[in-house]
Scaffold this active site. Structure first.
Site, mmCIF file in Angstrom:
data_model
loop_
_atom_site.group_PDB
_atom_site.id
_atom_site.type_symbol
_atom_site.label_atom_id
_atom_site.label_comp_id
_atom_site.label_asym_id
_atom_site.label_seq_id
_atom_site.Cartn_x
_atom_site.Cartn_y
_atom_site.Cartn_z
ATOM 1 N N TYR A 1 0.823 -1.211 0.000
ATOM 2 C CA TYR A 1 0.000 0.000 0.000
ATOM 3 C C TYR A 1 0.853 1.256 0.000
ATOM 4 O O TYR A 1 2.076 1.195 0.188
ATOM 5 C CB TYR A 1 -0.962 -0.008 1.192
ATOM 6 N N LYS B 1 6.405 -1.809 1.965
ATOM 7 C CA LYS B 1 5.210 -1.241 2.595
ATOM 8 C C LYS B 1 4.064 -2.240 2.481
ATOM 9 O O LYS B 1 3.130 -2.082 1.690
ATOM 10 C CB LYS B 1 4.865 0.119 1.977
ATOM 11 N N GLU C 1 12.215 2.663 14.239
ATOM 12 C CA GLU C 1 11.261 3.679 13.764
ATOM 13 C C GLU C 1 10.006 3.579 14.605
ATOM 14 O O GLU C 1 9.912 2.740 15.500
ATOM 15 C CB GLU C 1 10.956 3.474 12.278
ATOM 16 N N LEU D 1 10.971 1.347 7.166
ATOM 17 C CA LEU D 1 10.398 1.792 5.901
ATOM 18 C C LEU D 1 11.182 3.029 5.456
ATOM 19 O O LEU D 1 11.371 3.950 6.255
ATOM 20 C CB LEU D 1 8.921 2.160 6.088
HETATM 21 N N1 PDD Z 1 2.848 5.173 7.435
HETATM 22 N N2 PDD Z 1 7.473 3.882 9.027
HETATM 23 C C1 PDD Z 1 6.339 3.161 8.968
HETATM 24 C C2 PDD Z 1 6.318 1.811 9.592
HETATM 25 C C3 PDD Z 1 5.204 3.690 8.330
HETATM 26 O O1 PDD Z 1 4.079 2.973 8.249
HETATM 27 C C4 PDD Z 1 5.268 5.000 7.769
HETATM 28 C C5 PDD Z 1 4.103 5.618 7.049
HETATM 29 C C6 PDD Z 1 6.474 5.708 7.856
HETATM 30 C C7 PDD Z 1 6.643 7.072 7.243
HETATM 31 O O2 PDD Z 1 6.703 6.976 5.835
HETATM 32 P P1 PDD Z 1 6.250 8.181 4.908
HETATM 33 O O3 PDD Z 1 7.029 9.366 5.325
HETATM 34 O O4 PDD Z 1 6.580 7.721 3.546
HETATM 35 O O5 PDD Z 1 4.769 8.388 5.130
HETATM 36 C C8 PDD Z 1 7.558 5.106 8.476
HETATM 37 C C9 PDD Z 1 1.666 5.628 6.711
HETATM 38 C C10 PDD Z 1 1.482 7.100 6.762
HETATM 39 C C11 PDD Z 1 0.474 4.848 7.193
HETATM 40 O O6 PDD Z 1 0.631 3.637 7.344
HETATM 41 O O7 PDD Z 1 -0.598 5.421 7.382
#
Ligand code: PDD
Length: 291
Positions: free
Chosen positions: A34, A147, A179, A203
């Site tokens: 996703y 992801k 993270e 991620l």
């Molecule tokens: N989540 N780490 C994890 C485990 C994440 O699920 C996310 C993002 C991030 C940050 O990634 P980015 O800057 O590309 O949004 C880091 C999204 C927002 C979610 O699952 O809703």
């Protein structure tokens, strides 16, 4: 209320009609990937990078090839059709429906689903006062760079944070912070930004990449190395980032103050520069080349 319009397998349909077979492999095995993409005033924020990451995630789990250009167009159309100003676009691609069997079906027909929702930017209270976090063991698999929609450890971690009255849970693996459950984490030590390196334990956040690009332009040194959990109460600042929350200072972890219990100047500076980029995007400019 006017029904939301959802994209499902090449069609725009009312929410109630967007139905997926019970044996979709996303449903049975979390066999899918996703993305969450931010829109400001109806304009996409770093969509190209998100779509490239989606393509990579899909490739890594061996989904049939997806047409990223067509999907980008459909995503923009989903946002337009729902009249979304400030919001998010959720895109999910699974290996599709097939009788339950762990191995891939012979001719997978991926399910592609998108939904656009309004989502407000974090308020001044959160941005100005900062948030609290807890730490939880990082019990995830060793491909956190994908992801994947398999998010049970993240769900359990976030719920634990919520029950503790905290905003986010930070995962700890082998004594270091990797993270957050849905965010990347950064510390500031002696003027340098310290963040976990891009490998299979995190991620590769698009917001993380943007923050590092801003920091470089601001002349702030970056150290991509693991932060020991025992060092947390000695860092000058801590902050988290994601597409939805942008940059938020963390002022306590497990009930202990971080960085004097107040947001620090580097997080503030990054937020200010982030705001500028949001304004640019909202006025129709692309910032794809910034990162
Ligand atoms: N989540 N780490 C994890 C485990 C994440 O699920 C996310 C993002 C991030 C940050 O990634 P980015 O800057 O590309 O949004 C880091 C999204 C927002 C979610 O699952 O809703």
């Amino acid at each position: 209320m006017v029904s939301e319009i959802v994209y499902l397998n090449g069609k725009f349909v009312p929410y109630e009609e967007a139905l997926v077979p019970v044996e979709d492999r996303g449903n049975l095995f979390a066999d899918g990937v996703y993305e969450v993409i931010r829109f400001y005033s109806g304009q996409p924020f770093l969509m190209k990078a998100h779509m490239e990451r989606l393509e990579r995630s899909a490739r890594e789990i061996r989904l049939p090839e997806i047409d990223i250009d067509a999907l980008t167009e459909a995503g923009l159309e989903t946002v337009r059709r729902n009249g979304i100003g400030d919001g998010t676009l959720y895109i999910q691609v699974t290996r599709g429906p097939a009788p339950r069997n762990h191995a891939f079906p012979p001719n997978p027909r991926p399910t592609v689903f998108m939904i656009a929702r309004s989502f407000a930017r974090p308020g001044e209270e959160l941005r100005g006062q900062g948030v609290s976090c807890i730490t939880v063991p990082d019990i995830r698999w060793l491909r956190c760079d994908i992801k994947s929609i398999g998010l049970l450890p993240n769900v359990l971690g976030k719920q634990q944070a919520k029950e503790a009255g905290a905003f986010e849970a930070l995962f700890v693996r082998d004594g270091v912070v990797t993270e957050g459950t849905s965010t990347n984490a950064f510390a500031v030590r002696e003027g340098r930004i310290v963040t976990y390196p891009e490998d299979e334990h995190i991620l590769p956040g698009i917001t993380r990449r943007l923050i590092l690009a801003i920091a470089r332009r601001e002349g702030i040194e970056i150290v991509e190395e693991a932060l020991k959990v025992g060092e947390l109460d000695r860092v000058d600042e801590l902050f988290i980032s994601s597409t939805t929350i942008e940059v938020l200072p963390v002022v306590s972890v497990d009930g202990r103050p971080v960085g004097g219990g107040k947001p620090g100047p580097i997080a503030r500076k990054l937020q200010e520069q982030y705001d500028r980029l949001v304004e640019k995007v909202a006025s129709g400019e692309s910032i794809d080349d910034f990162i």
